[in-house]
Design a protein around this motif. Structure first.
Motif, PDB file in Angstrom:
ATOM      1  N   SER A 110     -53.517   6.984  50.804  1.00  0.00           N
ATOM      2  CA  SER A 110     -54.757   7.493  51.412  1.00  0.00           C
ATOM      3  C   SER A 110     -55.477   6.445  52.252  1.00  0.00           C
ATOM      4  O   SER A 110     -56.699   6.474  52.391  1.00  0.00           O
ATOM      5  CB  SER A 110     -55.702   8.031  50.329  1.00  0.00           C
ATOM      6  OG  SER A 110     -55.110   9.103  49.640  1.00  0.00           O
ATOM      7  N   GLY A 111     -54.716   5.503  52.802  1.00  0.00           N
ATOM      8  CA  GLY A 111     -55.284   4.467  53.659  1.00  0.00           C
ATOM      9  C   GLY A 111     -55.864   3.283  52.910  1.00  0.00           C
ATOM     10  O   GLY A 111     -56.294   2.304  53.533  1.00  0.00           O
ATOM     11  N   LYS A 112     -55.839   3.329  51.584  1.00  0.00           N
ATOM     12  CA  LYS A 112     -56.462   2.248  50.813  1.00  0.00           C
ATOM     13  C   LYS A 112     -55.725   0.918  50.962  1.00  0.00           C
ATOM     14  O   LYS A 112     -56.315  -0.150  50.751  1.00  0.00           O
ATOM     15  CB  LYS A 112     -56.578   2.641  49.340  1.00  0.00           C
ATOM     16  CG  LYS A 112     -57.603   3.724  49.079  1.00  0.00           C
ATOM     17  CD  LYS A 112     -57.997   3.822  47.622  1.00  0.00           C
ATOM     18  CE  LYS A 112     -56.898   4.386  46.760  1.00  0.00           C
ATOM     19  NZ  LYS A 112     -57.345   4.559  45.348  1.00  0.00           N
ATOM     20  N   VAL A 113     -54.433   0.965  51.313  1.00  0.00           N
ATOM     21  CA  VAL A 113     -53.683  -0.290  51.435  1.00  0.00           C
ATOM     22  C   VAL A 113     -54.176  -1.155  52.597  1.00  0.00           C
ATOM     23  O   VAL A 113     -53.900  -2.362  52.638  1.00  0.00           O
ATOM     24  CB  VAL A 113     -52.168  -0.008  51.606  1.00  0.00           C
ATOM     25  CG1 VAL A 113     -51.581   0.605  50.343  1.00  0.00           C
ATOM     26  CG2 VAL A 113     -51.892   0.875  52.819  1.00  0.00           C
ATOM     27  N   THR A 114     -54.905  -0.562  53.542  1.00  0.00           N
ATOM     28  CA  THR A 114     -55.400  -1.320  54.693  1.00  0.00           C
ATOM     29  C   THR A 114     -56.865  -1.700  54.563  1.00  0.00           C
ATOM     30  O   THR A 114     -57.400  -2.396  55.432  1.00  0.00           O
ATOM     31  CB  THR A 114     -55.226  -0.519  55.996  1.00  0.00           C
ATOM     32  OG1 THR A 114     -56.073   0.647  55.957  1.00  0.00           O
ATOM     33  CG2 THR A 114     -53.776  -0.096  56.184  1.00  0.00           C
ATOM     34  N   ASP A 115     -57.535  -1.253  53.516  1.00  0.00           N
ATOM     35  CA  ASP A 115     -58.972  -1.463  53.364  1.00  0.00           C
ATOM     36  C   ASP A 115     -59.234  -2.426  52.206  1.00  0.00           C
ATOM     37  O   ASP A 115     -59.069  -2.061  51.040  1.00  0.00           O
ATOM     38  CB  ASP A 115     -59.670  -0.127  53.102  1.00  0.00           C
ATOM     39  CG  ASP A 115     -61.183  -0.238  53.161  1.00  0.00           C
ATOM     40  OD1 ASP A 115     -61.709  -1.354  52.967  1.00  0.00           O
ATOM     41  OD2 ASP A 115     -61.848   0.786  53.396  1.00  0.00           O
ATOM     42  N   PRO A 116     -59.645  -3.652  52.484  1.00  0.00           N
ATOM     43  CA  PRO A 116     -59.869  -4.629  51.406  1.00  0.00           C
ATOM     44  C   PRO A 116     -60.962  -4.222  50.429  1.00  0.00           C
ATOM     45  O   PRO A 116     -61.036  -4.747  49.314  1.00  0.00           O
ATOM     46  CB  PRO A 116     -60.249  -5.906  52.159  1.00  0.00           C
ATOM     47  CG  PRO A 116     -60.735  -5.448  53.495  1.00  0.00           C
ATOM     48  CD  PRO A 116     -59.948  -4.208  53.807  1.00  0.00           C
ATOM     49  N   HIS A 117     -61.807  -3.271  50.837  1.00  0.00           N
ATOM     50  CA  HIS A 117     -62.878  -2.818  49.944  1.00  0.00           C
ATOM     51  C   HIS A 117     -62.410  -1.721  48.994  1.00  0.00           C
ATOM     52  O   HIS A 117     -63.113  -1.366  48.057  1.00  0.00           O
ATOM     53  CB  HIS A 117     -64.057  -2.303  50.766  1.00  0.00           C
ATOM     54  CG  HIS A 117     -64.641  -3.329  51.685  1.00  0.00           C
ATOM     55  ND1 HIS A 117     -65.281  -4.458  51.232  1.00  0.00           N
ATOM     56  CD2 HIS A 117     -64.643  -3.409  53.047  1.00  0.00           C
ATOM     57  CE1 HIS A 117     -65.685  -5.188  52.266  1.00  0.00           C
ATOM     58  NE2 HIS A 117     -65.303  -4.576  53.378  1.00  0.00           N
ATOM     59  N   LYS A 118     -61.193  -1.173  49.242  1.00  0.00           N
ATOM     60  CA  LYS A 118     -60.698  -0.069  48.424  1.00  0.00           C
ATOM     61  C   LYS A 118     -59.404  -0.398  47.692  1.00  0.00           C
ATOM     62  O   LYS A 118     -58.826   0.465  47.041  1.00  0.00           O
ATOM     63  CB  LYS A 118     -60.472   1.172  49.303  1.00  0.00           C
ATOM     64  CG  LYS A 118     -61.748   1.735  49.910  1.00  0.00           C
ATOM     65  CD  LYS A 118     -61.441   2.980  50.734  1.00  0.00           C
ATOM     66  CE  LYS A 118     -62.703   3.576  51.335  1.00  0.00           C
ATOM     67  NZ  LYS A 118     -62.401   4.790  52.149  1.00  0.00           N
ATOM     68  N   ASN A 119     -58.930  -1.634  47.791  1.00  0.00           N
ATOM     69  CA  ASN A 119     -57.634  -1.951  47.189  1.00  0.00           C
ATOM     70  C   ASN A 119     -57.759  -2.802  45.928  1.00  0.00           C
ATOM     71  O   ASN A 119     -56.922  -3.653  45.651  1.00  0.00           O
ATOM     72  CB  ASN A 119     -56.714  -2.637  48.212  1.00  0.00           C
ATOM     73  CG  ASN A 119     -57.242  -3.984  48.680  1.00  0.00           C
ATOM     74  OD1 ASN A 119     -58.257  -4.478  48.184  1.00  0.00           O
ATOM     75  ND2 ASN A 119     -56.542  -4.584  49.631  1.00  0.00           N
ATOM     76  N   LYS A 120     -58.812  -2.550  45.155  1.00  0.00           N
ATOM     77  CA  LYS A 120     -59.031  -3.322  43.939  1.00  0.00           C
ATOM     78  C   LYS A 120     -58.310  -2.729  42.731  1.00  0.00           C
ATOM     79  O   LYS A 120     -58.043  -3.435  41.762  1.00  0.00           O
ATOM     80  CB  LYS A 120     -60.531  -3.407  43.636  1.00  0.00           C
ATOM     81  CG  LYS A 120     -61.375  -3.979  44.768  1.00  0.00           C
ATOM     82  CD  LYS A 120     -60.968  -5.397  45.146  1.00  0.00           C
ATOM     83  CE  LYS A 120     -61.893  -5.962  46.225  1.00  0.00           C
ATOM     84  NZ  LYS A 120     -61.461  -7.314  46.650  1.00  0.00           N
ATOM     85  N   ASP A 121     -58.000  -1.431  42.764  1.00  0.00           N
ATOM     86  CA  ASP A 121     -57.341  -0.813  41.612  1.00  0.00           C
ATOM     87  C   ASP A 121     -55.880  -1.232  41.565  1.00  0.00           C
ATOM     88  O   ASP A 121     -55.277  -1.631  42.565  1.00  0.00           O
ATOM     89  CB  ASP A 121     -57.459   0.710  41.678  1.00  0.00           C
ATOM     90  CG  ASP A 121     -56.759   1.296  42.886  1.00  0.00           C
ATOM     91  OD1 ASP A 121     -55.624   1.768  42.733  1.00  0.00           O
ATOM     92  OD2 ASP A 121     -57.334   1.248  43.989  1.00  0.00           O
ATOM     93  N   LEU A 122     -55.274  -1.113  40.373  1.00  0.00           N
ATOM     94  CA  LEU A 122     -53.914  -1.598  40.149  1.00  0.00           C
ATOM     95  C   LEU A 122     -52.902  -0.905  41.046  1.00  0.00           C
ATOM     96  O   LEU A 122     -52.034  -1.561  41.640  1.00  0.00           O
ATOM     97  CB  LEU A 122     -53.527  -1.398  38.677  1.00  0.00           C
ATOM     98  CG  LEU A 122     -52.090  -1.795  38.311  1.00  0.00           C
ATOM     99  CD1 LEU A 122     -51.840  -3.268  38.578  1.00  0.00           C
ATOM    100  CD2 LEU A 122     -51.810  -1.452  36.844  1.00  0.00           C
ATOM    101  N   ASP A 123     -52.980   0.429  41.159  1.00  0.00           N
ATOM    102  CA  ASP A 123     -52.009   1.160  41.961  1.00  0.00           C
ATOM    103  C   ASP A 123     -51.999   0.668  43.407  1.00  0.00           C
ATOM    104  O   ASP A 123     -50.928   0.442  43.994  1.00  0.00           O
ATOM    105  CB  ASP A 123     -52.304   2.662  41.940  1.00  0.00           C
ATOM    106  CG  ASP A 123     -51.942   3.307  40.615  1.00  0.00           C
ATOM    107  OD1 ASP A 123     -51.207   2.678  39.833  1.00  0.00           O
ATOM    108  OD2 ASP A 123     -52.381   4.441  40.365  1.00  0.00           O
TER     109      ASP A 123
END
Length: 213
Positions: free
Chosen positions: A166-179
């Protein structure tokens, strides 16, 4: 999740080979009766999996993450005569539904469903695979990759779903979860692994396709 504008996404879908009636029915039933229907590969991605399988003409396919069986049926379309697909899923509650659609698709003798923990099952498989499709728990993607790479013949394919997450891999503010962290590391691993040739396709939620050299 789709990353293209809706009109382009719809146009692409309309200019892609149609799925069969059984797959359409399975898609509808999944959306109506099963939790998290976005996990389904669906029409566009399913036709891409079928196309890749037809190109590869595999004898052995391994799928990690069955869900309701849609992707397994698509991948099985390209199996060569006498070929086999093994699909693994930990959710026993969907087993009856999956087996019903496998049988109705005419693939009862081609698709073997194993219910259980893939991390425990895969090491016991004494097979050489032409294709592996990874679409299970994201936290184990790197573990799955390391397990299956030695089991794939040179020229074989590894395909991994949801690698854009869902685009989280490119957003440093959204990539804190383990997955998300694992998927970032997984994508980096394949990009740097000289044992494979890889391309990340922005199809649906992201498909990583890698060919073992």
């Amino acid at each position: 999740m789709h990353f293209l504008p809706d009109d382009i996404d719809e146009y692409s879908d309309n200019h892609t080979e149609k799925e069969g009636e059984l797959l359409y029915e399975l898609d509808r039933k999944t959306h109506l009766n099963v939790l998290q229907p976005r996990m389904l590969s669906g029409h566009f991605q399913g036709r891409l999996l079928s196309l890749l399988s037809h190109i590869q003409q595999p004898e052995k396919i391994l799928e990690i993450g069955t869900y309701t069986g849609y992707s397994a049926i698509c991948l099985a379309e390209g199996l060569r005569e006498g070929g086999k697909l093994i699909t693994i899923d930990i959710n026993y509650e969907l087993e009856d539904m999956v087996k019903e659609y496998i049988e109705r698709s005419g693939n009862k003798g081609k698709i073997e469903m194993i219910v259980g923990d893939a991390m425990e099952i895969i090491p016991g498989l004494k097979e050489t695979f032409d294709m592996v499709f990874i679409d299970a728990d994201k936290s184990n993607y790197i573990n799955y990759y390391n397990l299956v790479l030695p089991m794939i013949r040179p020229g074989g394919l590894i395909i991994a779903d949801n690698v854009l997450w869902s685009g989280k891999v490119t957003d440093p503010h959204k990539n804190k979860d383990l997955d998300t962290q694992v998927l970032v590391e997984f994508n980096k691993l394949l990009q740097e692994d000289d044992r494979v040739q890889n391309v990340l396709l922005p199809v649906r939620d992201g498909l990583m396709v890698a060919r073992k050299k």
